[in-house]
Scaffold this motif. Structure first.
Motif, PDB file in Angstrom:
ATOM      1  N   VAL A 144     -89.797  87.869 -92.579  1.00  0.00           N
ATOM      2  CA  VAL A 144     -87.969  88.319 -93.155  1.00  0.00           C
ATOM      3  C   VAL A 144     -88.143  86.413 -93.062  1.00  0.00           C
ATOM      4  O   VAL A 144     -88.380  85.887 -91.790  1.00  0.00           O
ATOM      5  CB  VAL A 144     -87.413  88.011 -91.528  1.00  0.00           C
ATOM      6  N   GLU A 145     -87.652  85.802 -93.940  1.00  0.00           N
ATOM      7  CA  GLU A 145     -86.845  84.721 -94.252  1.00  0.00           C
ATOM      8  C   GLU A 145     -86.443  84.095 -93.130  1.00  0.00           C
ATOM      9  O   GLU A 145     -84.896  84.252 -91.761  1.00  0.00           O
ATOM     10  CB  GLU A 145     -86.019  84.483 -95.265  1.00  0.00           C
ATOM     11  N   GLY A 146     -87.100  82.442 -92.790  1.00  0.00           N
ATOM     12  CA  GLY A 146     -85.884  82.120 -91.653  1.00  0.00           C
ATOM     13  C   GLY A 146     -86.685  81.320 -90.308  1.00  0.00           C
ATOM     14  O   GLY A 146     -87.677  82.234 -90.533  1.00  0.00           O
ATOM     15  N   GLN A 147     -86.152  80.567 -89.224  1.00  0.00           N
ATOM     16  CA  GLN A 147     -87.393  80.286 -88.058  1.00  0.00           C
ATOM     17  C   GLN A 147     -87.024  81.541 -87.989  1.00  0.00           C
ATOM     18  O   GLN A 147     -85.531  82.296 -86.642  1.00  0.00           O
ATOM     19  CB  GLN A 147     -86.376  79.111 -87.673  1.00  0.00           C
ATOM     20  N   THR A 148     -87.834  82.206 -87.621  1.00  0.00           N
ATOM     21  CA  THR A 148     -87.802  83.561 -86.372  1.00  0.00           C
ATOM     22  C   THR A 148     -88.978  83.268 -84.791  1.00  0.00           C
ATOM     23  O   THR A 148     -89.528  82.191 -84.842  1.00  0.00           O
ATOM     24  CB  THR A 148     -87.503  84.865 -86.776  1.00  0.00           C
ATOM     25  N   ALA A 149     -87.719  83.332 -83.864  1.00  0.00           N
ATOM     26  CA  ALA A 149     -88.837  82.194 -82.523  1.00  0.00           C
ATOM     27  C   ALA A 149     -89.481  84.040 -81.463  1.00  0.00           C
ATOM     28  O   ALA A 149     -89.115  84.716 -82.003  1.00  0.00           O
ATOM     29  CB  ALA A 149     -87.033  82.643 -81.406  1.00  0.00           C
ATOM     30  N   TRP A 150     -90.495  83.097 -81.872  1.00  0.00           N
ATOM     31  CA  TRP A 150     -92.330  84.365 -80.413  1.00  0.00           C
ATOM     32  C   TRP A 150     -90.964  84.542 -79.704  1.00  0.00           C
ATOM     33  O   TRP A 150     -91.099  83.172 -78.376  1.00  0.00           O
ATOM     34  CB  TRP A 150     -93.526  83.951 -80.886  1.00  0.00           C
ATOM     35  N   VAL A 151     -91.106  85.693 -78.388  1.00  0.00           N
ATOM     36  CA  VAL A 151     -89.887  85.511 -77.599  1.00  0.00           C
ATOM     37  C   VAL A 151     -91.158  86.973 -76.835  1.00  0.00           C
ATOM     38  O   VAL A 151     -90.627  87.211 -75.581  1.00  0.00           O
ATOM     39  CB  VAL A 151     -89.173  86.176 -77.775  1.00  0.00           C
ATOM     40  N   ALA A 152     -92.351  87.302 -77.242  1.00  0.00           N
ATOM     41  CA  ALA A 152     -93.237  87.897 -75.992  1.00  0.00           C
ATOM     42  C   ALA A 152     -94.546  88.481 -76.909  1.00  0.00           C
ATOM     43  O   ALA A 152     -94.014  88.631 -77.817  1.00  0.00           O
ATOM     44  CB  ALA A 152     -91.817  90.029 -75.997  1.00  0.00           C
ATOM     45  N   HIS A 153     -95.128  88.526 -76.360  1.00  0.00           N
ATOM     46  CA  HIS A 153     -96.388  89.116 -76.975  1.00  0.00           C
ATOM     47  C   HIS A 153     -97.310  89.826 -76.108  1.00  0.00           C
ATOM     48  O   HIS A 153     -97.199  89.802 -74.580  1.00  0.00           O
ATOM     49  CB  HIS A 153     -97.060  87.923 -77.629  1.00  0.00           C
ATOM     50  N   TRP A 154     -98.807  90.282 -76.771  1.00  0.00           N
ATOM     51  CA  TRP A 154     -99.552  91.412 -75.994  1.00  0.00           C
ATOM     52  C   TRP A 154    -100.748  91.362 -76.327  1.00  0.00           C
ATOM     53  O   TRP A 154    -100.938  91.426 -77.894  1.00  0.00           O
ATOM     54  CB  TRP A 154     -99.126  92.734 -75.514  1.00  0.00           C
ATOM     55  N   ALA A 155    -101.393  91.173 -75.915  1.00  0.00           N
ATOM     56  CA  ALA A 155    -103.529  91.019 -76.661  1.00  0.00           C
ATOM     57  C   ALA A 155    -103.635  92.271 -74.735  1.00  0.00           C
ATOM     58  O   ALA A 155    -103.238  92.105 -74.443  1.00  0.00           O
ATOM     59  CB  ALA A 155    -103.736  89.990 -76.613  1.00  0.00           C
ATOM     60  N   PRO A 156    -105.257  92.356 -75.620  1.00  0.00           N
ATOM     61  CA  PRO A 156    -106.134  92.947 -75.151  1.00  0.00           C
ATOM     62  C   PRO A 156    -105.986  92.702 -72.966  1.00  0.00           C
ATOM     63  O   PRO A 156    -105.940  91.471 -73.124  1.00  0.00           O
ATOM     64  CB  PRO A 156    -106.640  93.401 -75.440  1.00  0.00           C
ATOM     65  N   GLY A 157    -105.795  92.960 -72.574  1.00  0.00           N
ATOM     66  CA  GLY A 157    -105.803  93.001 -70.381  1.00  0.00           C
ATOM     67  C   GLY A 157    -104.465  92.428 -69.850  1.00  0.00           C
ATOM     68  O   GLY A 157    -104.740  92.153 -68.788  1.00  0.00           O
ATOM     69  N   ALA A 158    -103.440  92.510 -70.986  1.00  0.00           N
ATOM     70  CA  ALA A 158    -102.288  92.031 -70.331  1.00  0.00           C
ATOM     71  C   ALA A 158    -101.413  93.329 -69.771  1.00  0.00           C
ATOM     72  O   ALA A 158    -101.330  94.493 -70.559  1.00  0.00           O
ATOM     73  CB  ALA A 158    -101.586  91.705 -71.614  1.00  0.00           C
ATOM     74  N   GLY A 159    -100.807  92.872 -68.884  1.00  0.00           N
ATOM     75  CA  GLY A 159     -99.861  93.976 -68.361  1.00  0.00           C
ATOM     76  C   GLY A 159     -98.695  93.502 -68.461  1.00  0.00           C
ATOM     77  O   GLY A 159     -98.370  92.744 -69.682  1.00  0.00           O
ATOM     78  N   GLU A 160     -97.564  93.864 -67.170  1.00  0.00           N
ATOM     79  CA  GLU A 160     -96.327  93.158 -67.577  1.00  0.00           C
ATOM     80  C   GLU A 160     -96.580  91.840 -67.040  1.00  0.00           C
ATOM     81  O   GLU A 160     -97.472  90.820 -66.997  1.00  0.00           O
ATOM     82  CB  GLU A 160     -95.433  93.791 -66.665  1.00  0.00           C
ATOM     83  N   THR A 161     -96.052  90.675 -68.102  1.00  0.00           N
ATOM     84  CA  THR A 161     -95.386  89.273 -67.959  1.00  0.00           C
ATOM     85  C   THR A 161     -94.035  89.236 -67.360  1.00  0.00           C
ATOM     86  O   THR A 161     -93.409  90.101 -68.188  1.00  0.00           O
ATOM     87  CB  THR A 161     -96.010  89.040 -69.079  1.00  0.00           C
ATOM     88  N   LEU A 162     -94.276  88.108 -66.648  1.00  0.00           N
ATOM     89  CA  LEU A 162     -92.841  88.068 -65.880  1.00  0.00           C
ATOM     90  C   LEU A 162     -92.812  86.496 -66.409  1.00  0.00           C
ATOM     91  O   LEU A 162     -94.008  85.566 -66.216  1.00  0.00           O
ATOM     92  CB  LEU A 162     -93.176  88.030 -64.363  1.00  0.00           C
ATOM     93  N   MET A 163     -91.862  86.213 -66.940  1.00  0.00           N
ATOM     94  CA  MET A 163     -91.528  84.364 -66.701  1.00  0.00           C
ATOM     95  C   MET A 163     -91.078  84.133 -65.473  1.00  0.00           C
ATOM     96  O   MET A 163     -90.481  84.197 -64.217  1.00  0.00           O
ATOM     97  CB  MET A 163     -90.003  84.492 -68.256  1.00  0.00           C
ATOM     98  N   PRO A 164     -91.379  82.794 -65.385  1.00  0.00           N
ATOM     99  CA  PRO A 164     -90.709  82.466 -64.159  1.00  0.00           C
ATOM    100  C   PRO A 164     -89.890  82.517 -63.712  1.00  0.00           C
ATOM    101  O   PRO A 164     -88.400  82.366 -64.337  1.00  0.00           O
ATOM    102  CB  PRO A 164     -91.544  80.657 -64.465  1.00  0.00           C
ATOM    103  N   ALA A 165     -89.531  81.890 -62.278  1.00  0.00           N
ATOM    104  CA  ALA A 165     -88.173  82.549 -61.202  1.00  0.00           C
ATOM    105  C   ALA A 165     -86.773  81.802 -62.777  1.00  0.00           C
ATOM    106  O   ALA A 165     -86.606  80.363 -62.420  1.00  0.00           O
ATOM    107  CB  ALA A 165     -88.082  82.635 -60.572  1.00  0.00           C
ATOM    108  N   GLY A 166     -86.295  81.744 -62.907  1.00  0.00           N
ATOM    109  CA  GLY A 166     -84.829  81.311 -63.362  1.00  0.00           C
ATOM    110  C   GLY A 166     -85.415  80.750 -64.655  1.00  0.00           C
ATOM    111  O   GLY A 166     -84.369  80.451 -64.911  1.00  0.00           O
ATOM    112  N   PHE A 167     -86.195  81.637 -65.386  1.00  0.00           N
ATOM    113  CA  PHE A 167     -85.985  81.283 -66.989  1.00  0.00           C
ATOM    114  C   PHE A 167     -86.426  82.294 -67.309  1.00  0.00           C
ATOM    115  O   PHE A 167     -86.241  83.498 -67.232  1.00  0.00           O
ATOM    116  CB  PHE A 167     -86.976  80.240 -67.253  1.00  0.00           C
ATOM    117  N   GLY A 168     -86.233  82.334 -69.173  1.00  0.00           N
ATOM    118  CA  GLY A 168     -86.116  83.172 -70.281  1.00  0.00           C
ATOM    119  C   GLY A 168     -85.773  82.513 -71.406  1.00  0.00           C
ATOM    120  O   GLY A 168     -85.578  81.716 -71.911  1.00  0.00           O
TER     121      GLY A 168
END
Length: 388
Positions: A144-168
């Motif tokens: 997609v044209e323009g700047q797109t923000a990477w906000v989540a990803h998964w690769a093998p070995g990853a379960g649920e990923t929690l951001m630090p408390a107070g951030f997102g």
């Protein structure tokens, strides 16, 4: 995996996003799985269930509602397919955690979620509508044209990923996501790849006082010659680079050139098992989480801040890389960086693994460079930071 295609050295530098924030220690966001020997991609096992919701959070499901059957283009063995998914946001929110669920784990190499603003979402809808089948081909980025923000990803070995408390990660009203899935057809059985209906469970929060996060990437070239005793036309570097361009497009071959320009001054490529690259920091900030990404020939990856100086610190150190252990994990203590600092990523790969790993054994030997395919390689440090 890749955040943006570096068309120029300046654009490559822009893939490193660093910004300032406070110094309070966050709660651990995820625990690193125990390391194990390098065995190549395995589809066994399932992720543990999500943890309890934190104050202000809610779960939202996004993903494929119609199964998609991948097919690698241009004689390759990989497809990058992008799908537009809608979390249904009518008010501002923060993405504070995620758990990707690969429905056909045997062929899902990775997934990245890019945030689109409402106008970009309309453009993505047009791309989607103009492409036969579900989604669209998107080697390297969201397509997609323009700047797109990477906000989540998964690769093998990853379960649920929690951001630090107070951030997102900020999610404005009307924003949508592109779900990029890398399908590795080398993982398919004799009956073909089958279909996939992967998706993600998001944690969204509208709690007051949350601070935004960004993802920064640090990259290094791959210049891995054929192992002793190997031979063939793809053991020639120029032929191997041209093959990457054939399978994934001219921009992929250009990425190889630009990485050499940025990290080696455009000189004669320095072949060898270990490669590194220094990247300057243009804005100060604090790093909270890190991960490393390579493919099946990866042996070790390290990300350092100001190496070789009195201010040297280690952001990430994986001396025994395992493709099936790529979770994004919190630093033991957040590390501040300043404008003018240097981040170095160093990766070691081993061409001898090609004869040991079932997915690669039947492929012809090649001089390995940076490329999107599972039989190609990457050297990528992933950093999660919070802007001021």
């Amino acid at each position: 995996m890749r955040f943006a295609r570096p068309a120029t050295a300046a654009a490559l530098a822009a893939t490193l996003l660093l910004a300032a924030c406070g110094t309070d220690d966050p709660e651990p966001a995820a625990q690193a799985p125990p390391s194990s020997p390098h065995t190549g991609h395995s589809a066994s096992g399932s992720a543990p269930p999500a943890g309890p919701l934190r104050q202000g959070e809610r779960f939202v499901e996004v993903g494929l509602t119609t199964p998609y059957t991948p097919a690698a283009p241009n004689g390759g063995t990989d497809e990058y397919r992008c799908f537009l998914v809608d979390p249904g946001l009518t008010e501002a929110a923060y993405l504070t955690g995620s758990q990707f669920r690969p429905q056909n784990a045997a062929i899902v190499h990775h997934a990245i979620f890019y945030r689109l603003d409402p106008e970009q979402a309309k453009a993505a809808e047009k791309v989607d509508a103009g492409t036969p089948g579900e989604g669209w081909t998107c080697f390297g980025d969201s397509g997609v044209e323009g700047q797109t923000a990477w906000v989540a990803h998964w690769a093998p070995g990853a379960g649920e990923t929690l951001m630090p408390a107070g951030f997102g990660f900020t999610m404005p009203p009307g924003s949508k996501l592109v779900m990029q899935v890398h399908y590795n057809l080398l993982g398919a059985g004799d009956g073909g790849p089958g279909s996939d209906a992967s998706g993600m469970q998001m944690r969204l929060s509208s709690a007051p006082g949350l601070k935004p996060l960004e993802t920064g990437l640090v990259m290094a070239p791959i210049e891995l010659p054929c192992a002793p005793g190997e031979s063939g036309r793809l053991c020639d570097r120029d032929t191997a680079v041209a093959d990457v361009g054939t399978r994934f497009g001219a921009e992929s071959a250009e990425t190889v050139k630009q990485l050499n320009q940025w990290c080696n001054g455009g000189g004669v490529p320095k072949s060898g098992n270990t490669q590194s690259c220094d990247q300057p920091i243009e804005e100060g900030g604090t790093v909270y989480m890190a991960a490393g990404h390579m493919h099946l020939l990866g042996r070790a990856i390290k990300v350092e801040l100001n190496p070789g100086t009195a201010k040297a610190q280690t952001l990430l150190d994986i001396p025994q890389y395992n493709f099936d252990d790529q979770a994004l994990v919190p630093l033991a203590k957040p590390i501040q960086v300043a404008k003018g600092d240097t981040v170095r990523v160093t990766c070691t790969h081993d061409a001898a693994l090609r004869k040991q790993l079932p997915q690669l054994q039947k492929l012809p030997p090649r001089y390995v460079v940076w490329g999107e395919g599972t039989s190609d390689e990457m050297c990528l440090g992933i950093l999660v930071m919070a802007p001021a």
